[in-house]
Design a protein around this motif. Structure first.
Motif, PDB file in Angstrom:
ATOM      1  N   GLU A 112      99.662  25.673  34.729  1.00  0.00           N
ATOM      2  CA  GLU A 112      98.831  24.547  35.158  1.00  0.00           C
ATOM      3  C   GLU A 112      97.359  24.896  35.272  1.00  0.00           C
ATOM      4  O   GLU A 112      96.533  23.995  35.436  1.00  0.00           O
ATOM      5  CB  GLU A 112      99.340  23.974  36.489  1.00  0.00           C
TER       6      GLU A 112
ATOM      7  N   THR B  58     106.519  25.505  27.568  1.00  0.00           N
ATOM      8  CA  THR B  58     106.009  25.656  28.930  1.00  0.00           C
ATOM      9  C   THR B  58     106.593  26.942  29.517  1.00  0.00           C
ATOM     10  O   THR B  58     107.268  27.699  28.813  1.00  0.00           O
ATOM     11  CB  THR B  58     106.457  24.431  29.757  1.00  0.00           C
TER      12      THR B  58
ATOM     13  N   GLU C 186      96.177  23.237  32.031  1.00  0.00           N
ATOM     14  CA  GLU C 186      96.340  21.780  31.975  1.00  0.00           C
ATOM     15  C   GLU C 186      97.569  21.461  32.815  1.00  0.00           C
ATOM     16  O   GLU C 186      98.398  22.342  33.061  1.00  0.00           O
ATOM     17  CB  GLU C 186      96.593  21.326  30.527  1.00  0.00           C
ATOM     18  N   ASP C 187      97.690  20.210  33.265  1.00  0.00           N
ATOM     19  CA  ASP C 187      98.956  19.776  33.840  1.00  0.00           C
ATOM     20  C   ASP C 187      99.210  18.338  33.413  1.00  0.00           C
ATOM     21  O   ASP C 187      98.397  17.758  32.664  1.00  0.00           O
ATOM     22  CB  ASP C 187      98.997  19.973  35.368  1.00  0.00           C
TER      23      ASP C 187
ATOM     24  N   ASP D 155     102.666  22.246  31.533  1.00  0.00           N
ATOM     25  CA  ASP D 155     103.243  21.949  32.842  1.00  0.00           C
ATOM     26  C   ASP D 155     104.736  21.771  32.639  1.00  0.00           C
ATOM     27  O   ASP D 155     105.144  20.869  31.880  1.00  0.00           O
ATOM     28  CB  ASP D 155     102.574  20.660  33.355  1.00  0.00           C
ATOM     29  N   PRO D 156     105.600  22.598  33.215  1.00  0.00           N
ATOM     30  CA  PRO D 156     105.341  23.540  34.303  1.00  0.00           C
ATOM     31  C   PRO D 156     104.862  24.923  33.847  1.00  0.00           C
ATOM     32  O   PRO D 156     105.053  25.298  32.697  1.00  0.00           O
ATOM     33  CB  PRO D 156     106.732  23.682  34.940  1.00  0.00           C
TER      34      PRO D 156
END
Ligand code: ZN
Length: 433
Positions: free
Chosen positions: A71, A97, A74-75, A67-68
């Motif tokens: 997502e 990311t 996962e976030d 993240d970013p």
């Protein structure tokens, strides 16, 4: 509001504590520690933790929160939940990311999002080179000013020696450690598992130990040249650790981490089913390496455990072994594995577990110390050593299920986690903001 945690066996080698105590917390801090029944709670909540073990909160200094930009894997919110479930009060997010966390505005966004979405402390690392390409140095000073705690190009080794020297000189200027993913890409090439008998038997291209060890040796030489604190990530071979140990003996500021998968799995676990959850970077090495890593963790030649939590979506891992991405999730299985495989078997004391999973990561990253003493922040992990954890795809708080440990029955896991006195996990259930 005050919180009284009663009757837990409190263990913290930093203050030579191993005794049943009551701990009173107010305004996020430990304000009193006393023998059971001696601490008054004028007004507030009291929790009876009889039979449980209470230790300083665990820190995982190597996680990928995606993240970013990624997502769907996962976030920050789901990663924070997975961390709480696994017993961690804090994690360090890696910068690979999309876009790369290689400037202050992305770093600041990650830090602010974390404050608004999760109780878990999310620390952020910044890239050393733009886009992790190894070609141009990032604005480390800007990132340091917004709160980035370390610099790394994790996911890739910095291939150019002069670029790595420059990155270390910059990081030293801002008094931040460099975390190094060691991989000579010309040597690892398209390898997807350790180069050796198993790669030959399975017909897969190998990723030789030397590709990791050569860059460890280089980075140690650059540590000596620049004076920058150097931390070797996910060390996977006995020889790699021995290089670090020699550097420490020479007085250099070098530390290293090991992952649970390198501690408890080897190339021999990869078989004709070509299970891509066993595809890691660096790869699972030999059984001799695995056993040596366990010994070196006990002896302190390895400073800490970090998971390299690397979530991936099912459609990504459901590919041919050589095409699938590297990595396994790790946040939710690390502590149960360490307890089951090392503490319960008598290889590792509870005190050393606290050193390797709570104190050492904070020391390496220059984070505030957390000890079980009056005046300290109440970042605490409570362990139920009798609890059974059957690892299954359905058991995870993480968005992803690519764990190499699915199917294992583990004994001992976090039951409660407190961050600045607020629960992020209670009776093994994640508690949100
Ligand atoms: Zn890495």
């Amino acid at each position: 509001m005050a919180l009284l945690l009663k009757n837990a066996l409190c263990i913290d080698p930093a203050v030579s504590l191993n005794a049943v105590k009551d701990i009173l917390i107010r305004d996020g801090e430990i304000v009193e520690i006393g023998d059971p029944g001696t601490v008054d709670l004028p007004k507030g909540i009291s929790r009876d933790l009889e039979g449980k073990i209470l230790i300083p909160g665990l820190v995982d200094m190597h996680v990928h929160l995606r993240d970013p930009g990624l997502e769907y894997k996962e976030d920050i919110e789901s990663g924070g939940r997975a961390a709480a479930k696994g017993g961690f009060t804090a994690v360090l997010a890696m910068p690979n990311t999309k876009p790369t966390c290689d400037n202050a505005s992305i770093a600041r966004n990650m830090i602010e999002k974390a404050l608004n979405t999760t109780r878990t402390r999310i620390y952020v690392s910044g890239a050393m080179t733009a886009g992790l390409k190894g070609e141009s140095i990032t604005e480390m000073g800007d990132m340091a000013r917004v709160g980035v705690v370390a610099f790394t190009d994790d996911g890739r080794g910095v291939q150019n020696d002069a670029m790595m020297r420059l990155a270390m000189e910059y990081a030293k200027t801002f008094n931040k450690p460099v975390l190094s993913h060691c991989q000579v890409e010309d040597l690892s090439a398209k390898g997807s598992i350790n180069e050796g008998a198993t790669s030959t038997r399975l017909g897969l291209q190998g990723w030789p130990a030397a590709a990791e060890e050569i860059q460890i040796a280089r980075d140690i030489a650059l540590c000596e040249l620049t004076g920058c604190s150097l931390h070797i990530q996910h060390i996977s071979t006995a020889k790699g650790v021995e290089l670090v140990a020699q550097a420490k003996a020479n007085g250099l500021p070098v530390t290293c981490e090991v992952t649970p998968h390198h501690l408890f799995l080897s190339e021999e676990d990869i078989d004709e089913t070509y299970n891509t959850s066993f595809k890691m970077n660096p790869p699972l090495r030999t059984r001799d390496d695995m056993l040596a890593l366990q010994q070196y963790l006990v002896s302190g030649m390895i400073d800490c455990v970090a998971t390299d939590h690397a979530p991936h979506a099912p459609h990504e891992k459901a590919m041919e072994f050589e095409l699938a991405p590297f990595g396994t999730t790790g946040l939710e299985t690390a502590l149960p594995l360490l307890i089951t495989e090392m503490v319960s078997t008598g290889k590792l004391t509870w005190e050393l577990l606290v050193e390797r999973m709570a104190h050492a990561p904070r020391y390496i990253l220059g984070l505030p110390h957390v000890k079980l003493e009056v005046g300290c922040t109440a970042d605490l992990t409570v362990i139920d050593k009798q609890a059974i954890y059957d690892v299954s795809a359905e058991s995870f708080e993480s968005k992803s299920q690519n764990s190499a440990f699915i199917g294992r029955r583990l004994k001992g896991c976090a039951s409660d986690v407190y961050v600045a006195g607020y629960a992020s996990l209670e009776d093994r259930e994640v508690v949100g903001l």
